[in-house]
Motif scaffolding. Structure first.
Motif, PDB file in Angstrom:
ATOM      1  N   GLU A  85     -18.861  12.540 -22.122  1.00 53.41           N
ATOM      2  CA  GLU A  85     -19.303  13.770 -22.790  1.00 53.41           C
ATOM      3  C   GLU A  85     -18.155  14.399 -23.577  1.00 53.41           C
ATOM      4  O   GLU A  85     -18.320  14.775 -24.739  1.00 53.41           O
ATOM      5  N   ASN A 127     -26.337  15.728 -32.632  1.00 49.63           N
ATOM      6  CA  ASN A 127     -26.594  14.659 -31.669  1.00 49.63           C
ATOM      7  C   ASN A 127     -25.970  14.995 -30.311  1.00 49.63           C
ATOM      8  O   ASN A 127     -26.593  14.781 -29.270  1.00 49.63           O
ATOM      9  N   PHE A 128     -24.752  15.516 -30.328  1.00 49.55           N
ATOM     10  CA  PHE A 128     -24.079  15.889 -29.082  1.00 49.55           C
ATOM     11  C   PHE A 128     -24.876  16.946 -28.329  1.00 49.55           C
ATOM     12  O   PHE A 128     -25.112  16.822 -27.125  1.00 49.55           O
ATOM     13  N   THR A 147     -24.138  20.996 -21.485  1.00 48.50           N
ATOM     14  CA  THR A 147     -22.696  20.739 -21.557  1.00 48.50           C
ATOM     15  C   THR A 147     -21.855  22.013 -21.476  1.00 48.50           C
ATOM     16  O   THR A 147     -22.238  23.052 -22.025  1.00 48.50           O
ATOM     17  N   SER A 171     -28.042  17.649 -28.527  1.00 46.82           N
ATOM     18  CA  SER A 171     -29.329  17.160 -28.010  1.00 46.82           C
ATOM     19  C   SER A 171     -29.128  16.172 -26.859  1.00 46.82           C
ATOM     20  O   SER A 171     -29.926  16.125 -25.934  1.00 46.82           O
ATOM     21  N   ASP A 172     -28.036  15.405 -26.881  1.00 44.97           N
ATOM     22  CA  ASP A 172     -27.764  14.441 -25.805  1.00 44.97           C
ATOM     23  C   ASP A 172     -27.233  15.115 -24.537  1.00 44.97           C
ATOM     24  O   ASP A 172     -27.450  14.623 -23.430  1.00 44.97           O
ATOM     25  N   TYR A 173     -26.513  16.230 -24.700  1.00 42.22           N
ATOM     26  CA  TYR A 173     -25.907  16.924 -23.560  1.00 42.22           C
ATOM     27  C   TYR A 173     -26.282  18.408 -23.604  1.00 42.22           C
ATOM     28  O   TYR A 173     -25.432  19.265 -23.874  1.00 42.22           O
TER      29      TYR A 173
END
Length: 105
Positions: free
Chosen positions: A3, A28-29, A36, A31-33
């Protein structure tokens, strides 16, 4: 670990002035995490990239990109109203609003 690496890579695009790639990578970051701990920083760098892309744009694309930058500002403040990036973000918003006024005449 992954991450943090993905975040640093996305942030790196902003650092090297590749703002379009930074926006895509940060989207993208986020939506993926979604949960976070880097979300606040990612939202700030997204605003920063959108802002720099907008003010360095050709006139025909500038208005749309300024609106996109304003949306990025709103998402940052909505996520955390007392963000540590508040002063920089407010300075960017001031410039965005000033530049948008020329399109509202």
């Amino acid at each position: 670990k992954i991450e943090k690496k993905v975040f640093e890579t996305a942030k790196g695009y902003n650092t090297i002035s590749d703002y379009k790639s930074a926006l895509v990578a940060l989207d993208n970051f986020l939506s993926d995490y979604p949960g976070t701990p880097y979300k606040e920083a990612a939202l700030y760098y997204k605003l920063d990239s959108a802002y720099k892309l907008a003010i360095n744009s050709v006139p025909s694309k500038m208005e749309e990109r300024l609106h996109n930058a304003k949306v990025a500002y709103n998402k940052l403040v909505q996520f955390k109203a007392d963000t540590k990036y508040k002063k920089d973000a407010d300075d960017m918003l001031e410039r965005i609003d000033k530049d948008l006024q020329q399109y509202n005449k």
